[in-house]
Design a protein around this motif. Structure first.
Motif, PDB file in Angstrom:
ATOM      1  N   ASP A   1      96.007  65.205 -40.551  1.00  0.00           N
ATOM      2  CA  ASP A   1      95.531  65.548 -41.449  1.00  0.00           C
ATOM      3  C   ASP A   1      95.759  65.302 -42.996  1.00  0.00           C
ATOM      4  OD1 ASP A   1      93.458  66.382 -39.567  1.00  0.00           O
ATOM      5  OD2 ASP A   1      94.312  68.454 -39.291  1.00  0.00           O
ATOM      6  N   ARG A   2      96.831  64.645 -42.969  1.00  0.00           N
ATOM      7  CA  ARG A   2      97.436  64.526 -44.530  1.00  0.00           C
ATOM      8  C   ARG A   2      97.160  62.971 -44.638  1.00  0.00           C
ATOM      9  NH1 ARG A   2     102.449  62.907 -46.896  1.00  0.00           N
ATOM     10  NH2 ARG A   2     103.150  62.986 -44.803  1.00  0.00           N
TER      11      ARG A   2
ATOM     12  N   ARG B   1      87.463  65.779 -44.447  1.00  0.00           N
ATOM     13  CA  ARG B   1      88.118  67.243 -43.726  1.00  0.00           C
ATOM     14  C   ARG B   1      87.260  67.424 -42.508  1.00  0.00           C
ATOM     15  NH1 ARG B   1      87.619  70.391 -49.709  1.00  0.00           N
ATOM     16  NH2 ARG B   1      89.034  69.126 -50.714  1.00  0.00           N
TER      17      ARG B   1
ATOM     18  N   ARG C   1      92.805  61.167 -35.554  1.00  0.00           N
ATOM     19  CA  ARG C   1      93.414  62.491 -35.990  1.00  0.00           C
ATOM     20  C   ARG C   1      94.228  63.102 -34.967  1.00  0.00           C
ATOM     21  NH1 ARG C   1      92.052  64.920 -41.578  1.00  0.00           N
ATOM     22  NH2 ARG C   1      90.630  63.105 -42.637  1.00  0.00           N
TER      23      ARG C   1
ATOM     24  N   SER D   1      88.125  61.869 -34.455  1.00  0.00           N
ATOM     25  CA  SER D   1      88.770  62.615 -33.740  1.00  0.00           C
ATOM     26  C   SER D   1      89.957  61.714 -33.201  1.00  0.00           C
ATOM     27  CB  SER D   1      88.353  63.424 -32.419  1.00  0.00           C
ATOM     28  OG  SER D   1      89.258  64.410 -31.651  1.00  0.00           O
TER      29      SER D   1
ATOM     30  N   GLU E   1      97.322  64.177 -32.784  1.00  0.00           N
ATOM     31  CA  GLU E   1      98.628  64.328 -33.326  1.00  0.00           C
ATOM     32  C   GLU E   1      99.532  63.671 -32.263  1.00  0.00           C
ATOM     33  OE1 GLU E   1      96.322  66.504 -32.522  1.00  0.00           O
ATOM     34  OE2 GLU E   1      95.994  67.946 -34.139  1.00  0.00           O
TER      35      GLU E   1
ATOM     36  N   ARG F   1      89.459  69.483 -33.543  1.00  0.00           N
ATOM     37  CA  ARG F   1      90.813  69.751 -33.487  1.00  0.00           C
ATOM     38  C   ARG F   1      90.786  70.440 -32.200  1.00  0.00           C
ATOM     39  NH1 ARG F   1      92.123  72.730 -37.412  1.00  0.00           N
ATOM     40  NH2 ARG F   1      92.198  70.857 -38.804  1.00  0.00           N
TER      41      ARG F   1
END
Length: 399
Positions: A325-326, A21, A316, A313, A318, A27
């Motif tokens: 984040d899954r 996490r 993750r 980063s 997008e 983000r």
């Protein structure tokens, strides 16, 4: 540093990150800019890369030097990672002359080539039976300890050190000391004395291992052999222990993910790519310094500016990974930057894939009802190294 929308001030790495996490601040920075200002421990003001494409560009660009090695400032506590105590002259010379992570160009390539043979994809495949045997042995130790056992201490760390010793060529009679000195930490002189014993043993009884290869390389001095072996002993092994333990946490936090692998263990090799993406260890990789003005994305990086790539980063981002984040073991996560990229990408990544494949395959096959009891990975903790890496923490499991 023109083109950077956050040029109003620098930042430090946040203290609220956890291995599965990451800090929400990463983000926010990633959404605002591909490179953001970052403060370094020596007072230098540099940049951190937050997005995937720009991270790939920096890691693959030879105009970014590994020197000087400025470490980023962080609000988190940092475990310095350097064993205490003095070191004799030969040991100092060995470590100073073989710092692959601090070398560029031909000097880096020469030393890297000296160690790559035993870490190739082919060599790693040939090690699979031995790795599987080590994994099976450690799984029995875990099971014998009974429910409520620490997966890190009884499974992940022993696998990592035993495979490391096997590939490097550390003899069995030195294994207990090797584990003590390099897992739990020991004075630098004690670590080097042990390696010298391991090297002397392989001079008398060469094998199919890294030490034997280094000793047979006429291009390497004795000092360089010792230095390379110490560098390899200090790197990579902790990554495996971290990935096995933290990857298990990630899978058990989402029980359906672990169940998918239980139902079809043949999914494990592809799932390993997603596990290492999701559980990336390096908040920032070793820093680079621009040797000339370089444009990355829409940002001009001035000569002399230090740039740190955040693998956490970037993995993750997008723009590269949908719903990043899954954890999704059915995702095609190839191309992630968990092992770095470019000329300084992790030399042992193919062996790491074999170890992780065997470790997770054994868990889902033998312990289909594995569940998480507790873990310190769910709380922010100290970083494991000044370069800014997450640390492995106890993972208590039941079944």
């Amino acid at each position: 540093m023109s083109g950077c929308p956050l040029g109003h001030g620098s930042s430090t790495l946040p203290a609220d990150s956890m291995p599965t996490r990451p800090s929400p601040q990463l983000r926010r920075w990633r959404q605002e800019a591909p490179l953001v200002p970052l403060s370094y421990r020596d007072g230098h003001e540099g940049l951190m890369v937050t997005r995937y494409d720009e991270a790939k560009a920096v890691l693959g660009d030879p105009r970014f030097s590994q020197q000087p090695q400025r470490m980023p400032r962080s609000d988190a506590e940092i475990e310095e990672g350097v064993p205490p105590g003095p070191l004799d002259e030969a040991g100092v010379l060995a470590t100073d002359s073989t710092n692959i992570l601090g070398l560029d160009g031909a000097a880096h390539l020469r030393l890297r080539r000296a160690v790559t043979r035993r870490f190739s994809a082919r060599a790693s495949r040939l090690r699979r039976p031995a790795v599987a045997a080590i994994v099976a042995d450690q799984l029995e130790v875990l099971i014998d300890a009974g429910p409520g056992a620490d997966l890190l201490a009884l499974y992940a760390e022993p696998i990592s050190i035993r495979v490391h010793a096997l590939v490097l060529g550390v003899a069995d009679h030195l294994l207990e000391r090797y584990a003590r000195d390099y897992v739990h930490g020991a004075p630098r002189q004690q670590q080097h004395d042990l390696l010298r014993e391991a090297i002397d043993h392989r001079r008398e009884t060469p094998g199919e291992d890294v030490i034997s290869d280094l000793l047979a390389d006429d291009d390497l001095s004795d000092v360089e052999v010792e230095g390379l072996l110490h560098m390899l002993s200090m790197s990579g092994r902790d990554t495996i222990a971290y990935m096995i333990s933290t990857g298990t946490v990630a899978l058990l936090d989402e029980p359906g993910q672990y169940r998918l692998l239980v139902e079809d263990p043949e999914r494990v090799p592809a799932a390993v790519e997603e596990i290492v993406r999701f559980c990336t260890m390096f908040v920032t990789l070793f820093p680079r310094t621009a040797t000339e003005p370089i444009t990355i994305g829409d940002v001009l990086v001035e000569e002399g500016t230090t740039v740190s790539v955040s693998a956490v980063s970037a993995n993750r981002d997008e723009r590269r990974f949908e719903d990043p984040d899954r954890i999704d073991v059915l995702r095609d996560a190839r191309g992630h930057l968990a092992f770095g990229d470019g000329p300084h990408g992790c030399v042992g990544q193919q062996l790491a894939r074999v170890e992780l494949d065997e470790a997770f395959r054994a868990l889902v096959t033998r312990l289909p009802g594995l569940r998480l009891v507790s873990t310190e990975q769910h709380q922010p903790g100290p970083l494991a190294h000044p370069v800014a890496t997450y640390a492995a923490r106890p993972v208590i499991v039941s079944w």
